[in-house]
Design a protein around this motif. Sequence first.
Motif, PDB file in Angstrom:
ATOM      1  N   LEU A  17       7.732   9.145  -3.573  1.00 38.34           N
ATOM      2  CA  LEU A  17       7.271   8.298  -4.672  1.00 38.34           C
ATOM      3  C   LEU A  17       5.749   8.319  -4.842  1.00 38.34           C
ATOM      4  O   LEU A  17       5.205   7.546  -5.634  1.00 38.34           O
ATOM      5  N   ASP A  18       5.073   9.186  -4.123  1.00 39.89           N
ATOM      6  CA  ASP A  18       3.608   9.204  -4.154  1.00 39.89           C
ATOM      7  C   ASP A  18       3.022   9.581  -5.512  1.00 39.89           C
ATOM      8  O   ASP A  18       1.893   9.232  -5.812  1.00 39.89           O
ATOM      9  N   SER A  19       3.761  10.304  -6.328  1.00 31.89           N
ATOM     10  CA  SER A  19       3.226  10.744  -7.622  1.00 31.89           C
ATOM     11  C   SER A  19       3.253   9.639  -8.678  1.00 31.89           C
ATOM     12  O   SER A  19       2.695   9.802  -9.758  1.00 31.89           O
ATOM     13  N   LEU A  20       3.888   8.516  -8.371  1.00 33.07           N
ATOM     14  CA  LEU A  20       4.010   7.429  -9.351  1.00 33.07           C
ATOM     15  C   LEU A  20       2.787   6.515  -9.262  1.00 33.07           C
ATOM     16  O   LEU A  20       2.860   5.383  -8.818  1.00 33.07           O
ATOM     17  N   LEU A  53       2.714   2.950 -11.256  1.00 31.73           N
ATOM     18  CA  LEU A  53       3.815   2.014 -11.004  1.00 31.73           C
ATOM     19  C   LEU A  53       3.306   0.591 -10.818  1.00 31.73           C
ATOM     20  O   LEU A  53       2.348   0.358 -10.087  1.00 31.73           O
ATOM     21  N   GLU A  54       3.929  -0.346 -11.529  1.00 30.15           N
ATOM     22  CA  GLU A  54       3.549  -1.759 -11.444  1.00 30.15           C
ATOM     23  C   GLU A  54       4.657  -2.627 -10.858  1.00 30.15           C
ATOM     24  O   GLU A  54       4.397  -3.679 -10.309  1.00 30.15           O
ATOM     25  N   GLU A  55       5.894  -2.183 -10.995  1.00 27.74           N
ATOM     26  CA  GLU A  55       7.031  -2.974 -10.518  1.00 27.74           C
ATOM     27  C   GLU A  55       8.106  -2.033  -9.983  1.00 27.74           C
ATOM     28  O   GLU A  55       8.388  -1.005 -10.577  1.00 27.74           O
ATOM     29  N   VAL A  56       8.664  -2.400  -8.836  1.00 26.17           N
ATOM     30  CA  VAL A  56       9.726  -1.595  -8.240  1.00 26.17           C
ATOM     31  C   VAL A  56      10.741  -2.528  -7.589  1.00 26.17           C
ATOM     32  O   VAL A  56      10.371  -3.541  -7.002  1.00 26.17           O
ATOM     33  N   LYS A  57      12.015  -2.176  -7.740  1.00 25.51           N
ATOM     34  CA  LYS A  57      13.091  -2.948  -7.104  1.00 25.51           C
ATOM     35  C   LYS A  57      13.984  -1.970  -6.348  1.00 25.51           C
ATOM     36  O   LYS A  57      14.540  -1.045  -6.939  1.00 25.51           O
ATOM     37  N   LEU A  62      10.019   4.239   7.796  1.00 23.04           N
ATOM     38  CA  LEU A  62       8.601   3.892   7.877  1.00 23.04           C
ATOM     39  C   LEU A  62       7.856   4.225   6.585  1.00 23.04           C
ATOM     40  O   LEU A  62       7.018   3.452   6.137  1.00 23.04           O
ATOM     41  N   TYR A  63       8.175   5.354   5.956  1.00 16.94           N
ATOM     42  CA  TYR A  63       7.526   5.714   4.682  1.00 16.94           C
ATOM     43  C   TYR A  63       7.771   4.638   3.632  1.00 16.94           C
ATOM     44  O   TYR A  63       6.838   4.171   2.979  1.00 16.94           O
ATOM     45  N   LEU A  64       9.018   4.229   3.457  1.00 18.79           N
ATOM     46  CA  LEU A  64       9.343   3.216   2.448  1.00 18.79           C
ATOM     47  C   LEU A  64       8.618   1.909   2.754  1.00 18.79           C
ATOM     48  O   LEU A  64       8.050   1.279   1.855  1.00 18.79           O
ATOM     49  N   LYS A  65       8.620   1.512   4.011  1.00 21.54           N
ATOM     50  CA  LYS A  65       7.962   0.254   4.394  1.00 21.54           C
ATOM     51  C   LYS A  65       6.471   0.288   4.055  1.00 21.54           C
ATOM     52  O   LYS A  65       5.943  -0.613   3.400  1.00 21.54           O
ATOM     53  N   LEU A  66       5.782   1.336   4.459  1.00 20.42           N
ATOM     54  CA  LEU A  66       4.349   1.446   4.207  1.00 20.42           C
ATOM     55  C   LEU A  66       4.050   1.585   2.715  1.00 20.42           C
ATOM     56  O   LEU A  66       3.094   1.011   2.199  1.00 20.42           O
ATOM     57  N   ILE A 103       2.297  -0.828  -2.573  1.00 19.50           N
ATOM     58  CA  ILE A 103       2.608  -0.889  -4.005  1.00 19.50           C
ATOM     59  C   ILE A 103       3.174  -2.236  -4.434  1.00 19.50           C
ATOM     60  O   ILE A 103       2.783  -2.787  -5.455  1.00 19.50           O
ATOM     61  N   SER A 104       4.125  -2.769  -3.668  1.00 22.66           N
ATOM     62  CA  SER A 104       4.824  -3.962  -4.122  1.00 22.66           C
ATOM     63  C   SER A 104       5.338  -4.794  -2.947  1.00 22.66           C
ATOM     64  O   SER A 104       6.501  -4.702  -2.556  1.00 22.66           O
TER      65      SER A 104
END
Length: 193
Positions: free
Chosen positions: A71-74, A77-81, A94-98, A103-104
């Motif tokens: 998801l680094d290219s986004l 991004l202002e909102e993610v669920k 760990l990637y998702l957590k960091l 980001i959110s």
Amino acid sequence: VLVGFCVSLLLATALSEACPPSCSCKFLGDRKGLQVDCSSQGLREVPALPIDTKRLYLQNNSLTTLPPGALDSLNSLEEVKVFDNPWNCDCHILYLKLWLEDISAPSLANVRCASPDPMRMKPLMQLTGNELGACKRLLPIKCLEFFWRDLVLIAGATFTLILVAWALKFSKKLVCQIKLSPYNSRGYLLGRH
């Protein structure tokens, strides 16, 4: 009216080309970006997403992990669920957590682990270094390269400082010996002309 129709047709065409097939996309108008809704699609992996995604909905799918960098290219991004997915909270999470911390943070609060059993139903944001302690082996090799490079630089700087200190000490002795020498600059013994 004809110009407006052409512009909206052009936008719809561009939107349909950029939108992943399993998602629905909506142009956000003056906010200049897209809302990409991929929720409740049974996704097992995140599809290729448009770079101008401002809102991303991935909740209620079958996502268990995200590959690093997915998801680094986004950048806009202002909102993610991403809640209501069976996240596997091992080292690969760990990637998702960091990423969510950056980001959110509110989205991170809603993400819960589904596996392994000791982590089941635990909020992802509460995972600590102890629970992810085995992740040390997943550190990029470059981190170790930087460590050795830094160690060599520090050793080189220390060695250089020791050489400079030794040279200064030796040069002071040499200056003192020259000043105390009984000969003048012509090689004659002082006081005997």
